[in-house]
Motif scaffolding. Sequence first.
Motif, short mmCIF file in Angstrom:
data_model
loop_
_atom_site.label_atom_id
_atom_site.label_comp_id
_atom_site.label_asym_id
_atom_site.label_seq_id
_atom_site.Cartn_x
_atom_site.Cartn_y
_atom_site.Cartn_z
N ASN A 155 38.20 -10.45 -6.98
CA ASN A 155 39.37 -9.88 -6.96
C ASN A 155 40.58 -10.11 -5.82
OD1 ASN A 155 38.84 -6.88 -8.34
ND2 ASN A 155 36.85 -8.11 -8.16
N ASP A 156 41.83 -9.49 -6.27
CA ASP A 156 42.65 -9.72 -5.08
C ASP A 156 42.29 -9.51 -3.85
OD1 ASP A 156 44.99 -10.87 -6.87
OD2 ASP A 156 44.44 -9.10 -7.92
N PHE A 157 41.70 -8.40 -3.61
CA PHE A 157 41.17 -7.61 -2.30
C PHE A 157 39.77 -6.97 -2.47
CE2 PHE A 157 40.93 -4.94 1.17
CZ PHE A 157 41.66 -5.58 2.10
N GLY A 158 38.99 -7.85 -1.97
CA GLY A 158 37.71 -7.59 -2.26
C GLY A 158 36.67 -7.18 -1.06
N ILE A 159 36.24 -5.88 -1.22
CA ILE A 159 35.51 -5.43 0.10
C ILE A 159 33.93 -5.33 -0.26
CG2 ILE A 159 35.12 -3.18 1.24
CD1 ILE A 159 38.12 -2.43 0.19
N GLN A 160 33.23 -5.90 0.91
CA GLN A 160 31.50 -5.94 0.49
C GLN A 160 30.91 -5.61 1.84
OE1 GLN A 160 30.13 -9.48 -1.61
NE2 GLN A 160 29.34 -10.18 0.31
N GLY A 161 30.03 -4.57 1.64
CA GLY A 161 29.32 -4.03 2.73
C GLY A 161 28.33 -4.82 3.11
N HIS A 162 27.90 -4.67 4.41
CA HIS A 162 27.03 -5.65 5.33
C HIS A 162 26.49 -4.77 6.52
CE1 HIS A 162 27.97 -9.81 3.52
NE2 HIS A 162 29.30 -9.08 3.39
N VAL A 163 25.35 -5.28 6.83
CA VAL A 163 24.51 -4.68 8.14
C VAL A 163 24.61 -5.59 9.25
CG1 VAL A 163 22.46 -3.50 8.92
CG2 VAL A 163 23.31 -2.95 6.52
N LEU A 164 24.77 -4.98 10.21
CA LEU A 164 24.74 -6.33 11.57
C LEU A 164 23.48 -5.59 12.29
CD1 LEU A 164 28.26 -6.60 13.05
CD2 LEU A 164 26.97 -8.07 11.51
N PHE A 165 22.69 -6.39 12.79
CA PHE A 165 21.53 -5.92 13.65
C PHE A 165 21.22 -6.92 14.90
CE2 PHE A 165 20.31 -9.12 10.86
CZ PHE A 165 19.64 -10.10 11.83
N GLN A 166 20.63 -6.25 15.85
CA GLN A 166 19.99 -7.11 17.00
C GLN A 166 18.60 -7.45 16.74
OE1 GLN A 166 20.69 -4.90 20.56
NE2 GLN A 166 22.96 -5.06 20.26
N TYR A 167 18.35 -8.63 16.96
CA TYR A 167 16.78 -8.95 17.06
C TYR A 167 16.37 -8.85 18.25
CZ TYR A 167 12.56 -12.03 17.03
OH TYR A 167 11.46 -12.51 17.15
N LYS A 168 15.23 -8.16 18.41
CA LYS A 168 14.50 -7.65 19.95
C LYS A 168 13.38 -8.21 19.92
CE LYS A 168 17.13 -3.39 20.97
NZ LYS A 168 17.07 -2.11 21.71
N ASP A 169 13.49 -9.55 20.50
CA ASP A 169 12.35 -10.51 20.68
C ASP A 169 11.11 -9.83 21.26
OD1 ASP A 169 11.04 -12.81 22.30
OD2 ASP A 169 11.41 -13.47 20.47
N GLU A 170 11.34 -8.91 22.20
CA GLU A 170 10.22 -8.47 23.20
C GLU A 170 9.49 -7.35 22.09
OE1 GLU A 170 14.11 -5.64 23.96
OE2 GLU A 170 13.33 -8.10 23.32
N HIS A 171 10.05 -6.87 20.90
CA HIS A 171 9.34 -6.09 20.18
C HIS A 171 8.33 -6.77 19.09
CE1 HIS A 171 11.13 -2.44 22.22
NE2 HIS A 171 12.33 -2.95 21.85
N CYS A 172 8.77 -7.93 18.81
CA CYS A 172 7.95 -8.95 18.02
C CYS A 172 6.38 -8.85 18.22
CB CYS A 172 8.48 -10.29 17.93
SG CYS A 172 7.64 -11.21 16.71
N ARG A 173 5.58 -8.58 17.45
CA ARG A 173 4.01 -8.45 17.56
C ARG A 173 3.33 -9.66 17.06
NH1 ARG A 173 2.19 -3.31 18.51
NH2 ARG A 173 3.79 -1.99 19.49
#
Length: 312
Positions: A155-173
């Motif tokens: 499209n001439d002007f296209g809008i697309q939704g995304h999610v940003l996140f933080q990976y918290k290594d200390e919580h990885c089990r």
Amino acid sequence: MSKLTPAQISHAKSLGFLQNRGTNCFSGRAITKNGVLSAEQLKNLAECAEQYGNGTVTFTTRLTVEIPGIPFEHIDDVRNHVAKQNMTIGGTGAKIRAVTACKGTTCIYGNCDTQAIAEQLHHTFFETWQTVKLPHKFKIAVGGCPNSCMKPSLNDFGIQGHVLFQYKDEHCRSCHVCAVEKRCPVHVAILENGKLKIDDTSCIHCGICSNACHFGAIEKEAEPVFRIFVGGTWGKTTRMGTVLPQYYHLDEIERLLEKSLLWYRSNGYQKERFGAVIDRVGFETFLSDISDDKLLEQKADILSLDISTKEQ
């Protein structure tokens, strides 16, 4: 009725009525705000089709509804009939076309309320800019995720939704089977030596993994962000939209779109699509020109100018 004149056909098209091939009849294009219709609006369109058309309705790729088989002499009748449910006939010409949206509002993959965004853009731009002539048609699409069902990149002007996140290594089990790794559709989340690693440079921020980890290793931002594509087209000439080099928040989109439209009107020739203008003038120039508010300050002057022709 005698054969219609070119002037009659042109006038009908300007109102949103497209001639049916080989006939004196037309399809009236009823505009939706975002592809969503109430039951009452559907009933009203059905009544209109039975009374003035050929008894059928068709849905366009831009989520508008066309009533085929309308005789020229009933054009005003159709306009008045659809107005009973606050709808209009239109969506043609060198101006902003109907805004489209995927079903991200209800879809399990949707990262944003696509239909609400499209409805707001409909009011702010489709309705407000209807009297503004552009170099060519201008299409706006809202997609809820990188599945790209609504094809915002075309499209001439296209809008697309995304999610940003933080990976918290200390919580990885160090789970034997990592739910994040398992759900990542582009395989950028992998276990290395029993620990989750995410290649953020290749992550498309689709949001699919955002609720996968039960131990809080993935913490997503509360609000979605958006990729913006500019200059996309499809058809006889196809151009993938150029993605702008950052994510944007919802409250930035309207301002960015308005500057893009003003830039297009300032730099485009008659019958030249937005993407072609970007390619001719230069993407870096476009980025520079929309980086401040000069275009907005010049809005009145820009809208008062005639569209340039290539000979000028």
